[in-house]
Design a protein around this motif. Structure first.
Motif, mmCIF file in Angstrom:
data_model
loop_
_atom_site.group_PDB
_atom_site.id
_atom_site.type_symbol
_atom_site.label_atom_id
_atom_site.label_comp_id
_atom_site.label_asym_id
_atom_site.label_seq_id
_atom_site.Cartn_x
_atom_site.Cartn_y
_atom_site.Cartn_z
ATOM 1 N N LEU A 53 0.827 -1.198 0.000
ATOM 2 C CA LEU A 53 0.000 0.000 0.000
ATOM 3 C C LEU A 53 0.860 1.246 0.000
ATOM 4 C CD1 LEU A 53 -2.863 -0.924 2.482
ATOM 5 C CD2 LEU A 53 -2.926 -0.887 0.018
ATOM 6 N N LEU A 85 1.823 2.762 -3.314
ATOM 7 C CA LEU A 85 0.772 3.421 -4.073
ATOM 8 C C LEU A 85 0.482 4.827 -3.586
ATOM 9 C CD1 LEU A 85 -1.689 0.428 -4.319
ATOM 10 C CD2 LEU A 85 -0.208 1.308 -6.106
ATOM 11 N N THR A 86 1.183 5.308 -2.583
ATOM 12 C CA THR A 86 0.855 6.606 -2.013
ATOM 13 C C THR A 86 1.712 7.737 -2.555
ATOM 14 O OG1 THR A 86 2.318 6.236 -0.138
ATOM 15 C CG2 THR A 86 -0.006 5.602 0.135
ATOM 16 N N GLN A 145 -5.144 1.754 -4.999
ATOM 17 C CA GLN A 145 -5.115 1.487 -3.558
ATOM 18 C C GLN A 145 -6.342 0.685 -3.135
ATOM 19 O OE1 GLN A 145 -4.686 5.162 -1.402
ATOM 20 N NE2 GLN A 145 -2.559 5.439 -2.012
ATOM 21 N N THR A 188 -4.217 4.401 4.955
ATOM 22 C CA THR A 188 -4.598 4.320 3.540
ATOM 23 C C THR A 188 -6.080 4.571 3.373
ATOM 24 O OG1 THR A 188 -2.780 2.816 3.047
ATOM 25 C CG2 THR A 188 -4.652 2.802 1.515
#
Length: 179
Positions: free
Chosen positions: A4, A7-8, A36, A56
């Motif tokens: 995760l 993906l940020t 995400q 997230t």
């Protein structure tokens, strides 16, 4: 395994001086948040509820609660009327996009409730099917806009009108002091 955290990452966004570039950049963010969402059920299955998941989910909720609706309003208030004024036969395409905005909003509300309940530990799991379907629908919607809406806007709306639109888009996001 997809992390995760991977993906940020976010790229520098264009300014409201280039409103169509800003709208394209919003679609890039939509795709990242959809990625995400797609990764979330498998990540939860492997790692459970942890701080990465909670953070997230908070970021996803913040994006689709604030930026998503503002993006739709930008299109509806700034692009749709000018395109329709210059190309009345575009009405069916505009109506389809408006309908998709409403449908995506309603689908988001259902997913949002589950995500918030999961974060609050009042729900043990989230529906992978619902999350994946929302992400798929949103990606398809963004693709339709990129294939037709944004090129039509670039062809039909002049530079001064786009500059005015960009100023109004920026003003929508300016916090006004409480009275």
């Amino acid at each position: 395994m997809l992390s995760l955290d991977a993906l940020t990452a976010s790229a520098a966004a264009p300014s409201f001086d280039e409103p169509l570039d800003m709208l394209y950049a919003c679609h890039d963010k939509v795709r990242r948040f959809c990625d995400q969402l797609d990764a979330l059920p498998a990540y939860i299955a492997e790692h459970g509820r942890n701080q990465a998941v909670i953070n997230t989910i908070a970021g996803i909720v913040r994006y689709f609660d604030l930026a998503g609706p503002a993006h739709h309003q930008d299109e509806e208030d700034e692009l749709f009327p000018l395109i329709l004024a210059r190309q009345p036969d575009a009405a069916p395409k505009i109506e389809q996009l408006l309908g998709e905005h409403g449908y995506l909003h309603s689908r988001w509300n259902a997913i949002r409730d589950d995500l918030l309940a999961y974060n609050a530990a009042t729900l043990d799991t989230i529906s992978a099917e619902e999350v994946h379907e929302f992400a798929r629908l949103y990606r398809e919607h963004a693709a339709r806009e990129e294939q037709w809406l944004f090129p039509a806007a670039a062809a039909l709306i002049n530079d001064n009108e786009l500059a005015d639109a960009g100023r109004r888009m920026a003003a929508r996001r300016t916090l006004k002091p409480a009275a």
